[in-house]
Motif scaffolding. Structure first.
Motif, PDB file in Angstrom:
ATOM      1  N   UNK A  78     -12.015   6.846   0.361  1.00 36.94           N
ATOM      2  CA  UNK A  78     -11.361   6.427  -0.877  1.00 36.94           C
ATOM      3  C   UNK A  78     -10.677   5.081  -0.690  1.00 36.94           C
ATOM      4  N   UNK A  79     -10.685   4.259  -1.716  1.00 40.56           N
ATOM      5  CA  UNK A  79      -9.917   3.016  -1.645  1.00 40.56           C
ATOM      6  C   UNK A  79      -8.426   3.377  -1.615  1.00 40.56           C
ATOM      7  N   UNK A  80      -7.619   2.585  -0.898  1.00 39.00           N
ATOM      8  CA  UNK A  80      -6.199   2.923  -0.796  1.00 39.00           C
ATOM      9  C   UNK A  80      -5.448   2.681  -2.096  1.00 39.00           C
ATOM     10  N   UNK A  81      -4.346   3.393  -2.256  1.00 31.32           N
ATOM     11  CA  UNK A  81      -3.444   3.161  -3.382  1.00 31.32           C
ATOM     12  C   UNK A  81      -2.688   1.863  -3.122  1.00 31.32           C
TER      13      UNK A  81
ATOM     14  N   UNK B 124       0.833  -1.193   0.000  1.00 33.47           N
ATOM     15  CA  UNK B 124       0.000   0.000   0.000  1.00 33.47           C
ATOM     16  C   UNK B 124       0.866   1.241   0.000  1.00 33.47           C
ATOM     17  N   UNK B 125       0.391   2.290  -0.618  1.00 35.83           N
ATOM     18  CA  UNK B 125       1.108   3.555  -0.683  1.00 35.83           C
ATOM     19  C   UNK B 125       0.388   4.566   0.203  1.00 35.83           C
ATOM     20  N   UNK B 126       1.147   5.355   0.950  1.00 37.85           N
ATOM     21  CA  UNK B 126       0.557   6.406   1.770  1.00 37.85           C
ATOM     22  C   UNK B 126       0.063   5.924   3.118  1.00 37.85           C
TER      23      UNK B 126
ATOM     24  N   UNK C 273       2.573  -6.754 -13.408  1.00 30.70           N
ATOM     25  CA  UNK C 273       2.930  -5.939 -12.259  1.00 30.70           C
ATOM     26  C   UNK C 273       2.267  -4.586 -12.457  1.00 30.70           C
ATOM     27  N   UNK C 274       1.701  -4.044 -11.394  1.00 29.88           N
ATOM     28  CA  UNK C 274       0.967  -2.801 -11.590  1.00 29.88           C
ATOM     29  C   UNK C 274       0.583  -2.105 -10.316  1.00 29.88           C
ATOM     30  N   UNK C 275      -0.444  -1.258 -10.444  1.00 30.58           N
ATOM     31  CA  UNK C 275      -0.879  -0.455  -9.306  1.00 30.58           C
ATOM     32  C   UNK C 275      -2.323  -0.006  -9.507  1.00 30.58           C
ATOM     33  N   UNK C 276      -2.897   0.430  -8.421  1.00 27.19           N
ATOM     34  CA  UNK C 276      -4.203   1.097  -8.432  1.00 27.19           C
ATOM     35  C   UNK C 276      -4.020   2.389  -7.652  1.00 27.19           C
ATOM     36  N   UNK C 277      -4.478   3.469  -8.215  1.00 25.48           N
ATOM     37  CA  UNK C 277      -4.381   4.762  -7.538  1.00 25.48           C
ATOM     38  C   UNK C 277      -5.416   4.860  -6.427  1.00 25.48           C
ATOM     39  N   UNK C 278      -5.166   5.756  -5.481  1.00 30.88           N
ATOM     40  CA  UNK C 278      -6.133   5.996  -4.428  1.00 30.88           C
ATOM     41  C   UNK C 278      -7.477   6.367  -5.056  1.00 30.88           C
ATOM     42  N   UNK C 279      -8.525   5.696  -4.628  1.00 28.11           N
ATOM     43  CA  UNK C 279      -9.861   5.969  -5.130  1.00 28.11           C
ATOM     44  C   UNK C 279     -10.283   5.138  -6.328  1.00 28.11           C
TER      45      UNK C 279
END
Length: 186
Positions: free
Chosen positions: A60-63, A41-43, A103-109
């Motif tokens: 918001x959903x977490x990053x 998780x980020x942040x 490999x990837x990511x989801x931004x906050x929200x």
């Protein structure tokens, strides 16, 4: 909804928790999967979810970020459950599916808005991130983020519930990554 319980009731129910043995990742068919993916998780402050990702903020959903996805993965599925509600089974905070197998990511929200990812039904019947709202006085709640790599496409459509997702995971999951986040109201 649970945030509306008075702190005295939260304290009285502090021992009522389904625990981690009731989570999706603890099911016999899924517990032996290799934990080869990294999910983070980020942040976050350590493992604590920031207020902005809970019912005490904008919800918001977490990053998130992930790596180590197996080359043969066809799709990723994300399940987030609260192991500690004062209920007989965990609360589902998110089902995300159809996630690209890289490999990837989801931004906050991103999981708060169904335009970014396909989502199944949370415990409140909505197809989006359910912001944590533990009762005051109940103690820290553990939110287990579970990312699964699938050997073939899930074939999930619409707003699947946890039962359909678990059945599919038992058939198609080949690897997983887990992340623990916590949140507590005093």
């Amino acid at each position: 909804m649970l945030q509306l319980l008075p702190a005295a009731i939260g304290r009285a129910l502090s021992g009522v928790r389904p625990g981690t043995d009731a989570l999706t990742c603890a099911r016999l068919q899924l517990s032996d999967l290799p934990d080869s993916m990294h999910l983070g998780g980020t942040g976050m402050m350590g493992t604590a979810l920031p207020d902005r990702c809970t019912a005490d903020g904008p919800g918001l959903s977490p990053a998130l970020h992930w790596s180590g996805v197996p080359d043969r993965a066809a799709e990723l599925v994300l399940v987030v459950e609260d192991a500690d509600p004062p209920l007989p089974r965990p609360l589902v905070h998110l089902i995300g599916y159809g996630i690209a197998p890289t490999d990837g990511h989801a931004n906050e929200g991103d999981f708060s808005d169904p335009r970014h990812f396909s989502t199944g039904r949370n415990s409140y019947g909505r197809a989006r991130w359910l912001p944590p709202d533990p009762p005051r006085g109940h103690g820290a709640h553990r939110y287990v983020f579970q990312l699964y790599a699938l050997s073939s496409l899930s074939m999930l459509t619409g707003r699947p519930g946890l039962g359909a997702v678990r059945d599919m995971l038992e058939e198609k999951a080949i690897a997983r990554g887990l992340m623990l986040a916590t949140y507590e109201r005093a």
